[in-house]
Design a protein around this motif. Structure first.
Motif, PDB file in Angstrom:
ATOM      1  N   ILE A  86      13.210  97.268  98.351  1.00 44.81           N
ATOM      2  CA  ILE A  86      12.686  95.940  97.443  1.00 44.81           C
ATOM      3  C   ILE A  86      11.600  94.903  98.048  1.00 44.81           C
ATOM      4  O   ILE A  86      12.058  94.290  98.846  1.00 44.81           O
ATOM      5  CB  ILE A  86      13.879  95.407  97.157  1.00 44.81           C
ATOM      6  CG1 ILE A  86      15.058  96.359  95.732  1.00 44.81           C
ATOM      7  CG2 ILE A  86      13.682  93.727  96.347  1.00 44.81           C
ATOM      8  CD1 ILE A  86      16.188  95.287  95.090  1.00 44.81           C
ATOM      9  N   VAL A  87      10.711  94.645  97.212  1.00 47.98           N
ATOM     10  CA  VAL A  87       9.619  93.440  98.071  1.00 47.98           C
ATOM     11  C   VAL A  87      10.893  91.825  96.779  1.00 47.98           C
ATOM     12  O   VAL A  87      10.778  92.154  95.706  1.00 47.98           O
ATOM     13  CB  VAL A  87       8.131  94.130  96.998  1.00 47.98           C
ATOM     14  CG1 VAL A  87       7.560  92.932  97.736  1.00 47.98           C
ATOM     15  CG2 VAL A  87       7.770  94.613  98.309  1.00 47.98           C
ATOM     16  N   ALA A  88      10.529  91.115  97.478  1.00 52.65           N
ATOM     17  CA  ALA A  88      10.765  89.994  97.565  1.00 52.65           C
ATOM     18  C   ALA A  88      10.233  88.844  98.082  1.00 52.65           C
ATOM     19  O   ALA A  88      10.078  88.761  99.211  1.00 52.65           O
ATOM     20  CB  ALA A  88      12.863  90.183  97.294  1.00 52.65           C
ATOM     21  N   ALA A  89       9.667  88.424  97.049  1.00 58.57           N
ATOM     22  CA  ALA A  89       8.628  86.925  96.984  1.00 58.57           C
ATOM     23  C   ALA A  89       8.947  85.913  96.591  1.00 58.57           C
ATOM     24  O   ALA A  89       9.125  85.995  95.361  1.00 58.57           O
ATOM     25  CB  ALA A  89       7.070  87.685  97.510  1.00 58.57           C
TER      26      ALA A  89
ATOM     27  N   PHE B 267       8.261  85.718 102.173  1.00 57.91           N
ATOM     28  CA  PHE B 267       8.359  87.671 102.420  1.00 57.91           C
ATOM     29  C   PHE B 267       8.898  88.301 102.183  1.00 57.91           C
ATOM     30  O   PHE B 267       9.087  87.973 103.537  1.00 57.91           O
ATOM     31  CB  PHE B 267       6.770  88.176 102.383  1.00 57.91           C
ATOM     32  CG  PHE B 267       6.651  89.642 101.400  1.00 57.91           C
ATOM     33  CD1 PHE B 267       5.912  90.003 100.436  1.00 57.91           C
ATOM     34  CD2 PHE B 267       6.671  90.686 102.620  1.00 57.91           C
ATOM     35  CE1 PHE B 267       4.953  91.414 100.271  1.00 57.91           C
ATOM     36  CE2 PHE B 267       6.512  92.145 102.358  1.00 57.91           C
ATOM     37  CZ  PHE B 267       5.501  92.149 101.030  1.00 57.91           C
ATOM     38  N   ASP B 268       9.888  89.016 101.971  1.00 59.34           N
ATOM     39  CA  ASP B 268      11.113  89.577 102.272  1.00 59.34           C
ATOM     40  C   ASP B 268      11.002  91.419 101.991  1.00 59.34           C
ATOM     41  O   ASP B 268      10.565  91.418 100.785  1.00 59.34           O
ATOM     42  CB  ASP B 268      12.563  89.378 102.274  1.00 59.34           C
ATOM     43  CG  ASP B 268      12.493  88.053 102.790  1.00 59.34           C
ATOM     44  OD1 ASP B 268      12.406  87.898 103.656  1.00 59.34           O
ATOM     45  OD2 ASP B 268      13.013  86.698 101.987  1.00 59.34           O
ATOM     46  N   MET B 269      10.920  92.229 102.290  1.00 57.35           N
ATOM     47  CA  MET B 269      11.420  94.041 101.974  1.00 57.35           C
ATOM     48  C   MET B 269      12.680  93.456 102.631  1.00 57.35           C
ATOM     49  O   MET B 269      13.231  93.884 103.877  1.00 57.35           O
ATOM     50  CB  MET B 269      10.689  94.451 102.922  1.00 57.35           C
ATOM     51  CG  MET B 269      10.466  95.869 102.166  1.00 57.35           C
ATOM     52  SD  MET B 269       8.325  96.013 103.018  1.00 57.35           S
ATOM     53  CE  MET B 269       7.658  96.217 101.642  1.00 57.35           C
ATOM     54  N   TYR B 270      13.891  94.691 101.762  1.00 58.24           N
ATOM     55  CA  TYR B 270      14.659  95.581 101.682  1.00 58.24           C
ATOM     56  C   TYR B 270      14.791  96.919 101.795  1.00 58.24           C
ATOM     57  O   TYR B 270      14.038  96.893 101.234  1.00 58.24           O
ATOM     58  CB  TYR B 270      15.938  94.849 101.302  1.00 58.24           C
ATOM     59  CG  TYR B 270      16.092  93.067 100.982  1.00 58.24           C
ATOM     60  CD1 TYR B 270      16.849  92.540 101.979  1.00 58.24           C
ATOM     61  CD2 TYR B 270      14.921  92.618 100.491  1.00 58.24           C
ATOM     62  CE1 TYR B 270      17.361  91.739 101.991  1.00 58.24           C
ATOM     63  CE2 TYR B 270      15.066  91.138 100.639  1.00 58.24           C
ATOM     64  CZ  TYR B 270      16.162  90.279 101.112  1.00 58.24           C
ATOM     65  OH  TYR B 270      16.203  89.351 101.303  1.00 58.24           O
TER      66      TYR B 270
ATOM     67  N   THR C 225      10.508  89.838 107.272  1.00 56.46           N
ATOM     68  CA  THR C 225      10.309  88.685 106.704  1.00 56.46           C
ATOM     69  C   THR C 225       9.521  88.261 107.198  1.00 56.46           C
ATOM     70  O   THR C 225       8.910  87.722 108.977  1.00 56.46           O
ATOM     71  CB  THR C 225      11.732  88.251 107.018  1.00 56.46           C
ATOM     72  OG1 THR C 225      11.928  86.902 106.207  1.00 56.46           O
ATOM     73  CG2 THR C 225      12.223  88.140 108.031  1.00 56.46           C
ATOM     74  N   LYS C 226       8.287  87.744 106.260  1.00 58.78           N
ATOM     75  CA  LYS C 226       7.373  86.735 106.882  1.00 58.78           C
ATOM     76  C   LYS C 226       6.919  85.668 106.186  1.00 58.78           C
ATOM     77  O   LYS C 226       6.948  85.715 104.947  1.00 58.78           O
ATOM     78  CB  LYS C 226       5.936  87.870 107.585  1.00 58.78           C
ATOM     79  CG  LYS C 226       6.379  88.712 108.816  1.00 58.78           C
ATOM     80  CD  LYS C 226       6.283  87.927 109.845  1.00 58.78           C
ATOM     81  CE  LYS C 226       6.202  88.842 110.966  1.00 58.78           C
ATOM     82  NZ  LYS C 226       6.020  88.762 112.004  1.00 58.78           N
ATOM     83  N   ASN C 227       6.444  84.455 106.465  1.00 61.40           N
ATOM     84  CA  ASN C 227       6.077  83.576 105.205  1.00 61.40           C
ATOM     85  C   ASN C 227       4.594  83.076 106.259  1.00 61.40           C
ATOM     86  O   ASN C 227       4.110  83.440 107.629  1.00 61.40           O
ATOM     87  CB  ASN C 227       6.629  82.396 105.006  1.00 61.40           C
ATOM     88  CG  ASN C 227       6.653  80.892 106.620  1.00 61.40           C
ATOM     89  OD1 ASN C 227       6.283  80.539 107.433  1.00 61.40           O
ATOM     90  ND2 ASN C 227       7.975  82.172 107.344  1.00 61.40           N
TER      91      ASN C 227
END
Length: 282
Positions: A192-195, A241-244, A252-254
Protein backbone atom coordinates in the motif's frame (compact mmCIF):
# COMPACT_ATOMS: atom_id res chain seq x y z
CA UNK A 1 -56.40 18.28 47.70
CA UNK A 2 -57.04 14.61 46.95
CA UNK A 3 -58.03 15.56 43.37
CA UNK A 4 -54.84 17.53 42.82
CA UNK A 5 -52.45 14.66 43.67
CA UNK A 6 -53.52 12.39 40.76
CA UNK A 7 -53.02 15.34 38.40
CA UNK A 8 -49.50 15.88 39.71
CA UNK A 9 -48.70 12.20 39.29
CA UNK A 10 -49.93 12.29 35.67
CA UNK A 11 -47.92 15.44 34.99
CA UNK A 12 -44.75 13.89 36.43
CA UNK A 13 -45.27 10.75 34.35
CA UNK A 14 -45.65 12.86 31.19
CA UNK A 15 -42.45 14.80 31.94
CA UNK A 16 -40.57 11.56 32.63
CA UNK A 17 -41.89 10.03 29.42
CA UNK A 18 -40.84 13.05 27.35
CA UNK A 19 -37.38 13.13 28.94
CA UNK A 20 -36.90 9.40 28.35
CA UNK A 21 -37.99 9.83 24.74
CA UNK A 22 -35.46 12.60 24.21
CA UNK A 23 -32.65 10.48 25.73
CA UNK A 24 -33.62 7.55 23.53
CA UNK A 25 -33.73 9.79 20.47
CA UNK A 26 -30.27 11.22 21.17
CA UNK A 27 -28.68 7.82 21.75
CA UNK A 28 -26.04 7.00 19.18
CA UNK A 29 -26.60 3.83 17.13
CA UNK A 30 -24.28 0.82 17.26
CA UNK A 31 -22.14 -0.10 14.22
CA UNK A 32 -22.62 -3.59 12.78
CA UNK A 33 -19.67 -4.31 10.47
CA UNK A 34 -20.29 -7.26 8.17
CA UNK A 35 -17.55 -9.50 6.81
CA UNK A 36 -17.99 -7.92 3.37
CA UNK A 37 -17.26 -4.57 5.15
CA UNK A 38 -20.78 -3.21 4.70
CA UNK A 39 -21.58 -1.10 7.78
CA UNK A 40 -25.06 -0.99 9.33
CA UNK A 41 -25.73 1.72 11.89
CA UNK A 42 -28.56 0.45 14.09
CA UNK A 43 -29.59 -0.37 17.67
CA UNK A 44 -28.68 -3.94 18.65
CA UNK A 45 -31.52 -5.50 20.65
CA UNK A 46 -30.45 -9.11 21.18
CA UNK A 47 -27.48 -11.36 20.40
CA UNK A 48 -27.67 -15.16 20.26
CA UNK A 49 -25.25 -17.81 19.03
CA UNK A 50 -26.85 -17.90 15.57
CA UNK A 51 -28.13 -14.37 14.92
CA UNK A 52 -28.59 -10.85 16.21
CA UNK A 53 -31.68 -8.70 16.34
CA UNK A 54 -31.51 -4.98 15.64
CA UNK A 55 -33.69 -2.02 14.67
CA UNK A 56 -32.85 0.92 12.45
CA UNK A 57 -32.95 4.49 13.87
CA UNK A 58 -36.50 5.88 14.10
CA UNK A 59 -37.98 2.44 13.36
CA UNK A 60 -39.64 -0.17 15.59
CA UNK A 61 -39.24 -3.05 13.12
CA UNK A 62 -36.90 -5.78 14.40
CA UNK A 63 -34.43 -7.10 11.82
CA UNK A 64 -32.46 -10.35 12.09
CA UNK A 65 -28.96 -11.02 10.78
CA UNK A 66 -27.02 -14.29 10.84
CA UNK A 67 -23.85 -14.02 12.96
CA UNK A 68 -21.87 -15.84 10.25
CA UNK A 69 -22.14 -12.65 8.17
CA UNK A 70 -20.86 -10.36 10.92
CA UNK A 71 -17.24 -9.34 11.44
CA UNK A 72 -17.73 -7.27 14.56
CA UNK A 73 -20.09 -4.91 16.37
CA UNK A 74 -18.92 -1.55 17.70
CA UNK A 75 -21.36 -0.56 20.42
CA UNK A 76 -22.17 3.07 21.15
CA UNK A 77 -20.74 2.70 24.68
CA UNK A 78 -17.27 1.97 23.24
CA UNK A 79 -17.26 -1.83 23.64
CA UNK A 80 -16.52 -4.14 20.72
CA UNK A 81 -17.74 -7.67 20.04
CA UNK A 82 -15.94 -9.69 17.37
CA UNK A 83 -17.43 -12.73 15.64
CA UNK A 84 -15.08 -15.46 14.39
CA UNK A 85 -15.93 -18.72 12.69
CA UNK A 86 -14.64 -21.90 14.29
CA UNK A 87 -14.10 -25.06 12.24
CA UNK A 88 -17.13 -26.90 13.59
CA UNK A 89 -19.46 -24.19 14.79
CA UNK A 90 -19.78 -20.45 15.23
CA UNK A 91 -17.96 -19.09 18.23
CA UNK A 92 -18.69 -15.66 19.68
CA UNK A 93 -16.01 -13.90 21.68
CA UNK A 94 -15.90 -10.50 23.35
CA UNK A 95 -12.77 -8.43 22.81
CA UNK A 96 -11.85 -4.78 22.84
CA UNK A 97 -10.20 -3.20 19.83
CA UNK A 98 -9.64 -6.54 18.09
CA UNK A 99 -8.78 -6.79 14.41
CA UNK A 100 -10.71 -8.31 11.54
CA UNK A 101 -10.51 -12.06 11.04
CA UNK A 102 -8.59 -12.42 7.75
CA UNK A 103 -9.35 -16.13 7.35
CA UNK A 104 -11.97 -15.54 4.66
CA UNK A 105 -10.11 -12.71 2.88
CA UNK A 106 -7.95 -13.46 -0.12
CA UNK A 107 -4.82 -11.33 -0.41
CA UNK A 108 -3.33 -11.34 -3.91
CA UNK A 109 0.49 -11.52 -3.71
CA UNK A 110 2.63 -8.85 -5.41
CA UNK A 111 -0.16 -6.29 -5.65
CA UNK A 112 -0.07 -2.63 -4.66
CA UNK A 113 -2.81 -0.05 -4.12
CA UNK A 114 -2.54 3.74 -3.95
CA UNK A 115 -4.84 5.27 -1.37
CA UNK A 116 -6.58 8.61 -1.91
CA UNK A 117 -4.13 11.40 -1.03
CA UNK A 118 -5.69 13.86 1.45
CA UNK A 119 -4.89 17.53 0.70
CA UNK A 120 -5.27 19.56 3.90
CA UNK A 121 -5.06 23.35 4.08
CA UNK A 122 -3.16 23.90 7.33
CA UNK A 123 -4.84 27.27 7.91
CA UNK A 124 -8.48 26.35 7.27
CA UNK A 125 -8.17 22.55 7.77
CA UNK A 126 -10.32 22.16 4.66
CA UNK A 127 -9.74 19.04 2.56
CA UNK A 128 -10.29 18.68 -1.18
CA UNK A 129 -11.81 15.53 -2.67
CA UNK A 130 -10.85 16.56 -6.22
CA UNK A 131 -7.18 17.09 -5.34
CA UNK A 132 -7.18 13.86 -3.32
CA UNK A 133 -8.28 11.76 -6.30
CA UNK A 134 -6.14 13.75 -8.74
CA UNK A 135 -2.99 13.04 -6.72
CA UNK A 136 -4.00 9.38 -6.34
CA UNK A 137 -4.32 9.04 -10.12
CA UNK A 138 -1.07 10.91 -10.64
CA UNK A 139 0.84 8.36 -8.51
CA UNK A 140 -1.00 5.52 -10.30
CA UNK A 141 -0.02 6.88 -13.73
CA UNK A 142 3.60 7.21 -12.62
CA UNK A 143 3.69 3.56 -11.48
CA UNK A 144 2.03 2.35 -14.68
CA UNK A 145 4.56 4.26 -16.80
CA UNK A 146 7.38 2.70 -14.79
CA UNK A 147 5.84 -0.78 -14.47
CA UNK A 148 9.12 -2.43 -15.48
CA UNK A 149 10.82 -0.68 -12.54
CA UNK A 150 8.39 -2.12 -9.97
CA UNK A 151 8.11 -5.67 -11.34
CA UNK A 152 6.69 -8.09 -10.29
CA UNK A 153 4.15 -5.76 -8.61
CA UNK A 154 0.75 -5.18 -10.20
CA UNK A 155 -0.99 -1.87 -9.50
CA UNK A 156 -4.66 -1.91 -8.49
CA UNK A 157 -6.85 0.46 -10.50
CA UNK A 158 -7.87 3.51 -8.38
CA UNK A 159 -11.52 3.01 -9.38
CA UNK A 160 -11.44 -0.46 -7.80
CA UNK A 161 -9.60 0.87 -4.74
CA UNK A 162 -12.09 3.69 -4.15
CA UNK A 163 -15.12 1.45 -4.73
CA UNK A 164 -13.94 -1.09 -2.13
CA UNK A 165 -13.15 1.67 0.37
CA UNK A 166 -16.55 3.28 -0.15
CA UNK A 167 -18.33 -0.02 0.57
CA UNK A 168 -16.44 -0.14 3.86
CA UNK A 169 -17.45 3.43 4.74
CA UNK A 170 -13.95 4.85 4.18
CA UNK A 171 -13.05 7.94 2.14
CA UNK A 172 -10.32 10.58 1.93
CA UNK A 173 -11.63 12.29 5.09
CA UNK A 174 -11.41 9.35 7.50
CA UNK A 175 -8.84 7.11 5.84
CA UNK A 176 -6.23 8.09 8.47
CA UNK A 177 -8.50 6.62 11.17
CA UNK A 178 -8.41 3.10 9.70
CA UNK A 179 -5.53 0.70 10.33
CA UNK A 180 -3.38 -0.32 7.37
CA UNK A 181 -4.05 -4.00 8.11
CA UNK A 182 -7.80 -3.42 7.80
CA UNK A 183 -7.32 -1.45 4.57
CA UNK A 184 -5.09 -4.20 3.20
CA UNK A 185 -7.80 -6.77 3.91
CA UNK A 186 -10.49 -4.57 2.36
CA UNK A 187 -8.49 -4.06 -0.84
CA UNK A 188 -6.99 -7.57 -1.03
CA UNK A 189 -3.44 -6.31 -1.67
CA UNK A 190 -0.17 -6.89 0.14
CA UNK A 191 1.43 -3.48 -0.62
CA UNK A 192 0.00 0.00 0.00
CA UNK A 193 1.09 3.55 -0.80
CA UNK A 194 -0.28 6.11 1.68
CA UNK A 195 0.54 9.79 1.13
CA UNK A 196 -0.73 13.07 2.54
CA UNK A 197 -0.20 16.69 1.50
CA UNK A 198 -0.49 19.74 3.74
CA UNK A 199 -0.34 23.19 2.18
CA UNK A 200 -0.83 26.93 2.57
CA UNK A 201 -1.58 29.52 -0.09
CA UNK A 202 -0.44 33.15 0.16
CA UNK A 203 -0.88 36.05 -2.21
CA UNK A 204 1.99 38.34 -3.15
CA UNK A 205 1.43 41.66 -4.90
CA UNK A 206 3.94 43.61 -6.93
CA UNK A 207 3.35 46.98 -8.57
CA UNK A 208 5.17 48.77 -11.34
CA UNK A 209 4.51 51.89 -13.48
CA UNK A 210 5.92 54.93 -15.21
CA UNK A 211 5.28 58.66 -15.62
CA UNK A 212 5.76 60.38 -19.01
CA UNK A 213 5.84 64.14 -19.54
CA UNK A 214 5.18 65.39 -23.07
CA UNK A 215 5.40 68.96 -24.31
CA UNK A 216 2.25 70.24 -25.86
CA UNK A 217 1.06 73.33 -27.66
CA UNK A 218 1.73 76.79 -26.25
CA UNK A 219 4.47 75.53 -23.97
CA UNK A 220 2.05 73.37 -21.99
CA UNK A 221 3.10 69.96 -20.84
CA UNK A 222 0.91 66.91 -20.46
CA UNK A 223 1.59 64.20 -17.91
CA UNK A 224 0.50 60.60 -18.36
CA UNK A 225 0.80 57.93 -15.67
CA UNK A 226 0.84 54.18 -16.18
CA UNK A 227 0.82 51.60 -13.39
CA UNK A 228 -0.07 47.96 -12.97
CA UNK A 229 -0.30 45.44 -10.11
CA UNK A 230 0.53 41.76 -10.39
CA UNK A 231 -0.88 39.17 -8.02
CA UNK A 232 1.21 36.03 -7.53
CA UNK A 233 -0.06 33.01 -5.64
CA UNK A 234 2.52 31.20 -3.53
CA UNK A 235 1.87 27.53 -2.75
CA UNK A 236 3.84 25.94 0.06
CA UNK A 237 3.48 22.16 0.23
CA UNK A 238 4.71 19.46 2.60
CA UNK A 239 4.36 15.87 1.44
CA UNK A 240 4.23 12.86 3.76
CA UNK A 241 4.87 9.52 2.06
CA UNK A 242 4.51 6.04 3.59
CA UNK A 243 4.71 2.57 2.06
CA UNK A 244 3.49 -0.65 3.68
CA UNK A 245 4.01 -4.33 2.94
CA UNK A 246 1.90 -7.01 4.63
CA UNK A 247 0.80 -4.48 7.28
CA UNK A 248 4.34 -3.33 8.12
CA UNK A 249 5.72 0.11 7.29
CA UNK A 250 8.76 -0.39 5.06
CA UNK A 251 9.37 3.20 3.96
CA UNK A 252 8.52 6.65 5.32
CA UNK A 253 9.74 10.03 4.11
CA UNK A 254 8.55 13.62 3.91
CA UNK A 255 9.58 16.42 1.60
CA UNK A 256 8.82 20.04 0.73
CA UNK A 257 9.14 21.14 -2.93
CA UNK A 258 11.80 23.72 -3.79
CA UNK A 259 9.41 25.68 -6.00
CA UNK A 260 6.14 27.23 -4.78
CA UNK A 261 4.05 26.84 -7.91
CA UNK A 262 0.57 25.33 -7.94
CA UNK A 263 1.69 21.90 -9.19
CA UNK A 264 5.04 21.65 -7.40
CA UNK A 265 3.70 18.86 -5.15
CA UNK A 266 3.84 16.48 -8.15
CA UNK A 267 7.63 16.57 -8.38
CA UNK A 268 8.02 15.76 -4.69
CA UNK A 269 5.63 12.81 -4.86
CA UNK A 270 7.48 11.42 -7.87
CA UNK A 271 10.82 11.97 -6.15
CA UNK A 272 9.73 10.04 -3.04
CA UNK A 273 8.13 7.28 -5.10
CA UNK A 274 11.30 6.65 -7.13
CA UNK A 275 13.31 6.30 -3.93
CA UNK A 276 10.97 3.79 -2.33
CA UNK A 277 11.97 0.11 -1.89
CA UNK A 278 9.66 -1.08 -4.70
CA UNK A 279 11.41 1.01 -7.35
CA UNK A 280 14.37 -0.58 -9.15
CA UNK A 281 16.48 1.64 -11.39
CA UNK A 282 17.22 0.19 -14.81
Amino acid sequence: MKKIKPLLVILLLMITSISFGQITKERKPDRIIKKDYVIIEAFVKKITEKNIEYSMPNEDLINTLDTSHIGRIEFANGKTQTFTEAKENNDVSNTSGSKHDPSNIEITPNTIAILPVPFVNTETLVTSEELSKFAQNDVYDELIKKSSNIAPLTVQDPRTTNSLLRKAGIDYKNIDETSIEDIQNILGVDNIVAAKVSYTVTENQSSYGSTTIKSGQKDKATVSDYSNTNKNMKYEYHIYFDMYKKGNKIYTKNRSPFFTTKDSWKDSLTYLLKRSPIYIKK
